[in-house]
Design a protein around this motif. Structure first.
Motif, PDB file in Angstrom:
ATOM      1  N   LEU A  56       3.442   6.963  -5.959  1.00 26.08           N
ATOM      2  CA  LEU A  56       2.170   6.258  -5.863  1.00 26.08           C
ATOM      3  C   LEU A  56       1.821   5.534  -7.151  1.00 26.08           C
ATOM      4  O   LEU A  56       1.428   4.357  -7.137  1.00 26.08           O
ATOM      5  CB  LEU A  56       1.077   7.272  -5.510  1.00 26.08           C
ATOM      6  CG  LEU A  56      -0.376   6.811  -5.544  1.00 26.08           C
ATOM      7  CD1 LEU A  56      -0.637   5.835  -4.429  1.00 26.08           C
ATOM      8  CD2 LEU A  56      -1.303   8.030  -5.441  1.00 26.08           C
ATOM      9  N   ARG A  57       1.944   6.221  -8.287  1.00 27.56           N
ATOM     10  CA  ARG A  57       1.500   5.647  -9.557  1.00 27.56           C
ATOM     11  C   ARG A  57       2.378   4.499 -10.031  1.00 27.56           C
ATOM     12  O   ARG A  57       1.985   3.749 -10.923  1.00 27.56           O
ATOM     13  CB  ARG A  57       1.449   6.741 -10.626  1.00 27.56           C
ATOM     14  CG  ARG A  57       0.553   7.929 -10.259  1.00 27.56           C
ATOM     15  CD  ARG A  57      -0.842   7.490  -9.815  1.00 27.56           C
ATOM     16  NE  ARG A  57      -1.627   8.607  -9.285  1.00 27.56           N
ATOM     17  CZ  ARG A  57      -2.748   8.464  -8.587  1.00 27.56           C
ATOM     18  NH1 ARG A  57      -3.224   7.276  -8.319  1.00 27.56           N
ATOM     19  NH2 ARG A  57      -3.391   9.533  -8.143  1.00 27.56           N
ATOM     20  N   GLU A  58       3.552   4.340  -9.441  1.00 24.50           N
ATOM     21  CA  GLU A  58       4.454   3.262  -9.840  1.00 24.50           C
ATOM     22  C   GLU A  58       4.299   2.004  -8.994  1.00 24.50           C
ATOM     23  O   GLU A  58       4.926   0.974  -9.287  1.00 24.50           O
ATOM     24  CB  GLU A  58       5.907   3.740  -9.734  1.00 24.50           C
ATOM     25  CG  GLU A  58       6.237   4.906 -10.662  1.00 24.50           C
ATOM     26  CD  GLU A  58       7.655   5.401 -10.462  1.00 24.50           C
ATOM     27  OE1 GLU A  58       8.362   4.839  -9.591  1.00 24.50           O
ATOM     28  OE2 GLU A  58       8.044   6.343 -11.174  1.00 24.50           O
ATOM     29  N   LEU A  59       3.460   2.057  -7.945  1.00 22.01           N
ATOM     30  CA  LEU A  59       3.386   0.928  -7.019  1.00 22.01           C
ATOM     31  C   LEU A  59       2.454  -0.162  -7.545  1.00 22.01           C
ATOM     32  O   LEU A  59       1.291   0.112  -7.845  1.00 22.01           O
ATOM     33  CB  LEU A  59       2.896   1.419  -5.659  1.00 22.01           C
ATOM     34  CG  LEU A  59       3.821   2.394  -4.925  1.00 22.01           C
ATOM     35  CD1 LEU A  59       3.163   2.879  -3.646  1.00 22.01           C
ATOM     36  CD2 LEU A  59       5.165   1.750  -4.626  1.00 22.01           C
ATOM     37  N   PRO A  60       2.936  -1.396  -7.641  1.00 24.02           N
ATOM     38  CA  PRO A  60       2.069  -2.491  -8.073  1.00 24.02           C
ATOM     39  C   PRO A  60       1.115  -2.907  -6.960  1.00 24.02           C
ATOM     40  O   PRO A  60       1.363  -2.649  -5.773  1.00 24.02           O
ATOM     41  CB  PRO A  60       3.062  -3.620  -8.375  1.00 24.02           C
ATOM     42  CG  PRO A  60       4.210  -3.353  -7.462  1.00 24.02           C
ATOM     43  CD  PRO A  60       4.312  -1.848  -7.370  1.00 24.02           C
ATOM     44  N   ALA A  61       0.028  -3.535  -7.342  1.00 26.09           N
ATOM     45  CA  ALA A  61      -0.897  -4.083  -6.352  1.00 26.09           C
ATOM     46  C   ALA A  61      -0.218  -5.211  -5.584  1.00 26.09           C
ATOM     47  O   ALA A  61       0.527  -6.015  -6.157  1.00 26.09           O
ATOM     48  CB  ALA A  61      -2.155  -4.590  -7.039  1.00 26.09           C
ATOM     49  N   VAL A  62      -0.471  -5.255  -4.298  1.00 27.98           N
ATOM     50  CA  VAL A  62       0.062  -6.313  -3.432  1.00 27.98           C
ATOM     51  C   VAL A  62      -1.099  -6.850  -2.613  1.00 27.98           C
ATOM     52  O   VAL A  62      -1.704  -6.117  -1.829  1.00 27.98           O
ATOM     53  CB  VAL A  62       1.160  -5.769  -2.486  1.00 27.98           C
ATOM     54  CG1 VAL A  62       1.592  -6.856  -1.502  1.00 27.98           C
ATOM     55  CG2 VAL A  62       2.351  -5.260  -3.277  1.00 27.98           C
ATOM     56  N   HIS A  63      -1.426  -8.115  -2.819  1.00 33.78           N
ATOM     57  CA  HIS A  63      -2.550  -8.689  -2.070  1.00 33.78           C
ATOM     58  C   HIS A  63      -2.023  -9.448  -0.863  1.00 33.78           C
ATOM     59  O   HIS A  63      -1.283 -10.417  -0.991  1.00 33.78           O
ATOM     60  CB  HIS A  63      -3.395  -9.634  -2.926  1.00 33.78           C
ATOM     61  CG  HIS A  63      -4.547 -10.214  -2.151  1.00 33.78           C
ATOM     62  ND1 HIS A  63      -5.674  -9.482  -1.836  1.00 33.78           N
ATOM     63  CD2 HIS A  63      -4.717 -11.438  -1.592  1.00 33.78           C
ATOM     64  CE1 HIS A  63      -6.500 -10.232  -1.126  1.00 33.78           C
ATOM     65  NE2 HIS A  63      -5.949 -11.420  -0.962  1.00 33.78           N
ATOM     66  N   VAL A  64      -2.416  -8.988   0.313  1.00 32.22           N
ATOM     67  CA  VAL A  64      -2.105  -9.664   1.570  1.00 32.22           C
ATOM     68  C   VAL A  64      -3.374  -9.646   2.413  1.00 32.22           C
ATOM     69  O   VAL A  64      -3.880  -8.564   2.740  1.00 32.22           O
ATOM     70  CB  VAL A  64      -0.965  -8.973   2.336  1.00 32.22           C
ATOM     71  CG1 VAL A  64      -0.767  -9.633   3.704  1.00 32.22           C
ATOM     72  CG2 VAL A  64       0.329  -9.019   1.546  1.00 32.22           C
ATOM     73  N   ASP A  65      -3.896 -10.818   2.729  1.00 31.63           N
ATOM     74  CA  ASP A  65      -5.053 -10.897   3.625  1.00 31.63           C
ATOM     75  C   ASP A  65      -4.525 -10.699   5.046  1.00 31.63           C
ATOM     76  O   ASP A  65      -4.082 -11.639   5.705  1.00 31.63           O
ATOM     77  CB  ASP A  65      -5.735 -12.253   3.473  1.00 31.63           C
ATOM     78  CG  ASP A  65      -7.025 -12.364   4.283  1.00 31.63           C
ATOM     79  OD1 ASP A  65      -7.139 -11.655   5.303  1.00 31.63           O
ATOM     80  OD2 ASP A  65      -7.893 -13.158   3.910  1.00 31.63           O
ATOM     81  N   MET A  66      -4.557  -9.468   5.511  1.00 32.41           N
ATOM     82  CA  MET A  66      -3.913  -9.150   6.789  1.00 32.41           C
ATOM     83  C   MET A  66      -4.536  -9.882   7.981  1.00 32.41           C
ATOM     84  O   MET A  66      -3.801 -10.400   8.826  1.00 32.41           O
ATOM     85  CB  MET A  66      -3.922  -7.636   7.013  1.00 32.41           C
ATOM     86  CG  MET A  66      -3.042  -6.881   6.026  1.00 32.41           C
ATOM     87  SD  MET A  66      -2.982  -5.100   6.366  1.00 32.41           S
ATOM     88  CE  MET A  66      -2.015  -5.077   7.878  1.00 32.41           C
ATOM     89  N   PRO A  67      -5.869  -9.976   8.089  1.00 27.20           N
ATOM     90  CA  PRO A  67      -6.418 -10.724   9.228  1.00 27.20           C
ATOM     91  C   PRO A  67      -5.948 -12.180   9.247  1.00 27.20           C
ATOM     92  O   PRO A  67      -5.618 -12.718  10.314  1.00 27.20           O
ATOM     93  CB  PRO A  67      -7.929 -10.622   9.010  1.00 27.20           C
ATOM     94  CG  PRO A  67      -8.108  -9.357   8.245  1.00 27.20           C
ATOM     95  CD  PRO A  67      -6.931  -9.290   7.323  1.00 27.20           C
ATOM     96  N   THR A  68      -5.888 -12.812   8.061  1.00 31.24           N
ATOM     97  CA  THR A  68      -5.424 -14.191   8.009  1.00 31.24           C
ATOM     98  C   THR A  68      -3.949 -14.283   8.374  1.00 31.24           C
ATOM     99  O   THR A  68      -3.525 -15.187   9.111  1.00 31.24           O
ATOM    100  CB  THR A  68      -5.644 -14.777   6.603  1.00 31.24           C
ATOM    101  OG1 THR A  68      -7.048 -14.765   6.317  1.00 31.24           O
ATOM    102  CG2 THR A  68      -5.127 -16.199   6.510  1.00 31.24           C
ATOM    103  N   ALA A  69      -3.155 -13.341   7.876  1.00 30.10           N
ATOM    104  CA  ALA A  69      -1.721 -13.342   8.186  1.00 30.10           C
ATOM    105  C   ALA A  69      -1.484 -13.135   9.677  1.00 30.10           C
ATOM    106  O   ALA A  69      -0.606 -13.773  10.278  1.00 30.10           O
ATOM    107  CB  ALA A  69      -1.018 -12.262   7.376  1.00 30.10           C
ATOM    108  N   MET A  70      -2.242 -12.258  10.289  1.00 30.99           N
ATOM    109  CA  MET A  70      -2.107 -12.038  11.725  1.00 30.99           C
ATOM    110  C   MET A  70      -2.499 -13.293  12.503  1.00 30.99           C
ATOM    111  O   MET A  70      -1.815 -13.687  13.461  1.00 30.99           O
ATOM    112  CB  MET A  70      -2.975 -10.860  12.151  1.00 30.99           C
ATOM    113  CG  MET A  70      -2.527  -9.514  11.606  1.00 30.99           C
ATOM    114  SD  MET A  70      -3.734  -8.211  11.987  1.00 30.99           S
ATOM    115  CE  MET A  70      -3.088  -6.848  11.038  1.00 30.99           C
ATOM    116  N   SER A  71      -3.584 -13.926  12.078  1.00 29.93           N
ATOM    117  CA  SER A  71      -4.035 -15.143  12.757  1.00 29.93           C
ATOM    118  C   SER A  71      -3.006 -16.266  12.630  1.00 29.93           C
ATOM    119  O   SER A  71      -2.898 -17.123  13.509  1.00 29.93           O
ATOM    120  CB  SER A  71      -5.382 -15.614  12.186  1.00 29.93           C
ATOM    121  OG  SER A  71      -6.387 -14.649  12.415  1.00 29.93           O
TER     122      SER A  71
END
Length: 246
Positions: free
Chosen positions: A183-198
């Motif tokens: 967990l502590r090694e994971l970088p932030a990943v920004h994905v706007d999931m509603p937009t990606a689904m749309s």
């Protein structure tokens, strides 16, 4: 005792004849990849945790008797298909299952039911919305704007699959299920999931989630999870009281 399945049949008869209005909670989740750090059963764990807390909070209520039904562990999980471990059922299967469970209870006089879900794949949510409407039971829809507004910044951002929001909730209830070293090694990943689904992306990889998570899992804490559970339980208790009033 808050688990419906722990009752004997005569106790259910007493429940139906008793002075307190029975309200049953049906937790719904999925078996779905939640990054390299969180359990496949994260969504079910959150739903069940909310239901248990709400039932306990209302245990002494003079008018309501709240019990938790066995959880529905499987859901529509097509977005997780590129990763090992996901178990998906079809939307029609989920809809039929909810209808059958609610119908069986309603025929016994147990008509006040609240479906509680924390898996937000559109086809899954759509099946639950359709099923609960047809069954005439309540659905705590956490994607409704008024509910979203009461949850965390990450949840509101739409970039929150196995991120800080969900991982914090698991840490609050079942910390042994989280791989905290990973967990502590994971970088932030920004994905706007509603937009990606749309936009028509069909799975997590197409969305840019090549490790089946988005958000900031490294920021997760048990304290945040406990606070979020408090808010989720508030939302559920409010709906239970509405259902109890008919």
């Amino acid at each position: 005792m808050t688990a419906f399945a722990d009752l004997t049949s005569p106790r259910v008869a007493e429940l139906l004849a008793g002075p307190r209005t029975p309200v049953l909670l049906l937790p719904v989740g999925a078996v779905e990849p939640h990054g390299p750090h969180a359990p496949l059963g994260t969504d079910r764990l959150i739903s069940a945790g909310m239901c248990a807390r709400a039932a306990e909070r209302l245990a002494g209520d003079d008018e309501l008797r709240v019990l938790v039904l066995p959880a529905l562990n499987y859901g529509v999980t097509d977005f997780g298909a590129p990763f090992p471990g996901g178990v998906s059922i079809g939307p029609d299967t989920l809809r039929a299952l909810v209808l059958d469970v609610c119908g069986s209870l309603a025929r016994q006089g147990l008509r006040r039911i609240v479906v509680v879900n924390n898996h937000f794949e559109p086809a899954h949510v759509g099946a639950l919305r359709a099923a609960t409407k047809e069954a005439g039971v309540a659905f705590l829809d956490l994607l409704r704007r008024a509910n979203v507004a009461r949850l965390t910044d990450e949840f509101r951002s739409g970039s929150c699959h196995a991120g800080q929001y969900e991982t914090s909730l698991v840490l609050a209830d079942r910390p042994e299920l989280v791989d905290t070293a990973m967990l502590r090694e994971l970088p932030a990943v920004h994905v706007d999931m509603p937009t990606a689904m749309s936009a028509g992306h069909k799975d997590f990889v197409e969305m840019g989630m090549d490790r089946a998570y988005c958000g900031t899992p490294a920021g997760a804490t048990a304290a945040e999870g406990m606070s979020t559970f408090d808010t989720l339980t508030d939302l559920l208790v409010e709906l239970i009281r509405e259902v109890g009033r008919g």
